[in-house]
Design a protein around this motif. Structure first.
Motif, PDB file in Angstrom:
ATOM      1  N   UNK A  27      44.195  44.867  36.572  1.00  0.00           N
ATOM      2  CA  UNK A  27      44.406  44.614  35.143  1.00  0.00           C
ATOM      3  C   UNK A  27      43.542  43.430  34.674  1.00  0.00           C
ATOM      4  N   UNK A  28      42.791  43.595  33.599  1.00  0.00           N
ATOM      5  CA  UNK A  28      41.910  42.521  33.129  1.00  0.00           C
ATOM      6  C   UNK A  28      42.631  41.193  32.924  1.00  0.00           C
ATOM      7  N   UNK A  29      43.870  41.241  32.463  1.00  0.00           N
ATOM      8  CA  UNK A  29      44.596  39.988  32.205  1.00  0.00           C
ATOM      9  C   UNK A  29      44.902  39.226  33.499  1.00  0.00           C
ATOM     10  N   UNK A  30      44.901  39.919  34.637  1.00  0.00           N
ATOM     11  CA  UNK A  30      45.090  39.241  35.918  1.00  0.00           C
ATOM     12  C   UNK A  30      43.757  38.771  36.507  1.00  0.00           C
ATOM     13  N   UNK A  31      42.698  39.446  36.137  1.00  0.00           N
ATOM     14  CA  UNK A  31      41.378  39.091  36.665  1.00  0.00           C
ATOM     15  C   UNK A  31      40.847  37.794  36.064  1.00  0.00           C
ATOM     16  N   UNK A  48      47.932  42.239  41.995  1.00  0.00           N
ATOM     17  CA  UNK A  48      47.179  43.115  41.081  1.00  0.00           C
ATOM     18  C   UNK A  48      47.143  44.560  41.588  1.00  0.00           C
ATOM     19  N   UNK A  49      48.242  45.000  42.205  1.00  0.00           N
ATOM     20  CA  UNK A  49      48.342  46.375  42.675  1.00  0.00           C
ATOM     21  C   UNK A  49      47.619  46.655  43.985  1.00  0.00           C
ATOM     22  N   UNK A  50      47.131  45.607  44.656  1.00  0.00           N
ATOM     23  CA  UNK A  50      46.367  45.757  45.900  1.00  0.00           C
ATOM     24  C   UNK A  50      47.044  44.936  46.997  1.00  0.00           C
ATOM     25  N   UNK A  51      47.123  45.512  48.204  1.00  0.00           N
ATOM     26  CA  UNK A  51      47.763  44.828  49.323  1.00  0.00           C
ATOM     27  C   UNK A  51      46.850  43.710  49.864  1.00  0.00           C
ATOM     28  N   UNK A  52      47.476  42.552  50.157  1.00  0.00           N
ATOM     29  CA  UNK A  52      46.761  41.360  50.623  1.00  0.00           C
ATOM     30  C   UNK A  52      47.535  40.675  51.754  1.00  0.00           C
ATOM     31  N   UNK A  53      46.834  39.797  52.442  1.00  0.00           N
ATOM     32  CA  UNK A  53      47.434  38.810  53.331  1.00  0.00           C
ATOM     33  C   UNK A  53      46.859  37.462  52.954  1.00  0.00           C
ATOM     34  N   UNK A  72      33.526  45.356  39.844  1.00  0.00           N
ATOM     35  CA  UNK A  72      34.196  45.484  41.144  1.00  0.00           C
ATOM     36  C   UNK A  72      35.720  45.510  40.999  1.00  0.00           C
ATOM     37  N   UNK A  73      36.279  44.535  40.309  1.00  0.00           N
ATOM     38  CA  UNK A  73      37.742  44.427  40.269  1.00  0.00           C
ATOM     39  C   UNK A  73      38.392  45.299  39.187  1.00  0.00           C
ATOM     40  N   UNK A  74      37.894  45.228  37.966  1.00  0.00           N
ATOM     41  CA  UNK A  74      38.544  45.940  36.869  1.00  0.00           C
ATOM     42  C   UNK A  74      38.204  47.429  36.908  1.00  0.00           C
ATOM     43  N   UNK A  75      36.914  47.764  37.069  1.00  0.00           N
ATOM     44  CA  UNK A  75      36.523  49.175  37.026  1.00  0.00           C
ATOM     45  C   UNK A  75      36.749  49.894  38.352  1.00  0.00           C
ATOM     46  N   UNK A  76      36.273  49.341  39.476  1.00  0.00           N
ATOM     47  CA  UNK A  76      36.423  50.028  40.762  1.00  0.00           C
ATOM     48  C   UNK A  76      37.853  49.978  41.294  1.00  0.00           C
TER      49      UNK A  76
END
Length: 139
Positions: free
Chosen positions: A31-35, A128-133, A23-27
């Motif tokens: 970055x794996x180091x952040x996951x 991780x390059x994704x927008x959040x709140x 879900x996180x790394x492939x889709x």
């Protein structure tokens, strides 16, 4: 049938990591180091749908309170209520003194968290390059 289990066996933890990797790394190209961080201080959960591992999440205590993290459901099983069941299970598992509960929600997941009693707080940010709140549980 949805069943959420608190992970206590290494084999189940590996299933959690496998779901998160897809879900996180492939889709989502995280970055794996952040996951892979704080694994040893987190309480992990595995969601099964008809005895198939399809979801993962965790909680951990931070200096701010209790943070819910890494909610992931395999693509083919989204929209079946699995994430809602994971949130309920995690909230029930928190210690009685957990009075500040928060998470970092991807924009697409915010409606789900809002339905579960979380409200957005503060500005939108990138993780991780994704927008959040940041969202905080209010009830």
């Amino acid at each position: 049938m949805i069943k959420i289990i608190k992970v206590s066996e290494e084999a189940d933890l590996q299933k959690v990591f496998a779901i998160r990797k897809v879900v996180f790394v492939e889709e989502q190209n995280c970055p794996p180091e952040l996951e892979w961080e704080n694994e040893d201080v987190s309480i992990h959960f595995l969601a099964n749908f008809n005895n198939k591992p399809v979801g993962a999440c965790r909680w951990r205590k931070t200096d701010k309170g209790y943070k819910l993290e890494r909610f992931a459901v395999s693509k083919a099983y989204r929209g079946k209520g699995i994430a809602s069941e994971m949130i309920k299970t995690v909230l029930q598992d928190l210690p009685a003194d957990a009075n500040y509960i928060y998470l970092h929600a991807q924009l697409t997941a915010m409606p789900l968290y809002q339905k579960m009693g979380f409200v957005a707080e503060g500005p939108q940010f990138e993780e991780a390059g994704i927008q959040h709140f940041k969202m905080v549980l209010t009830n």
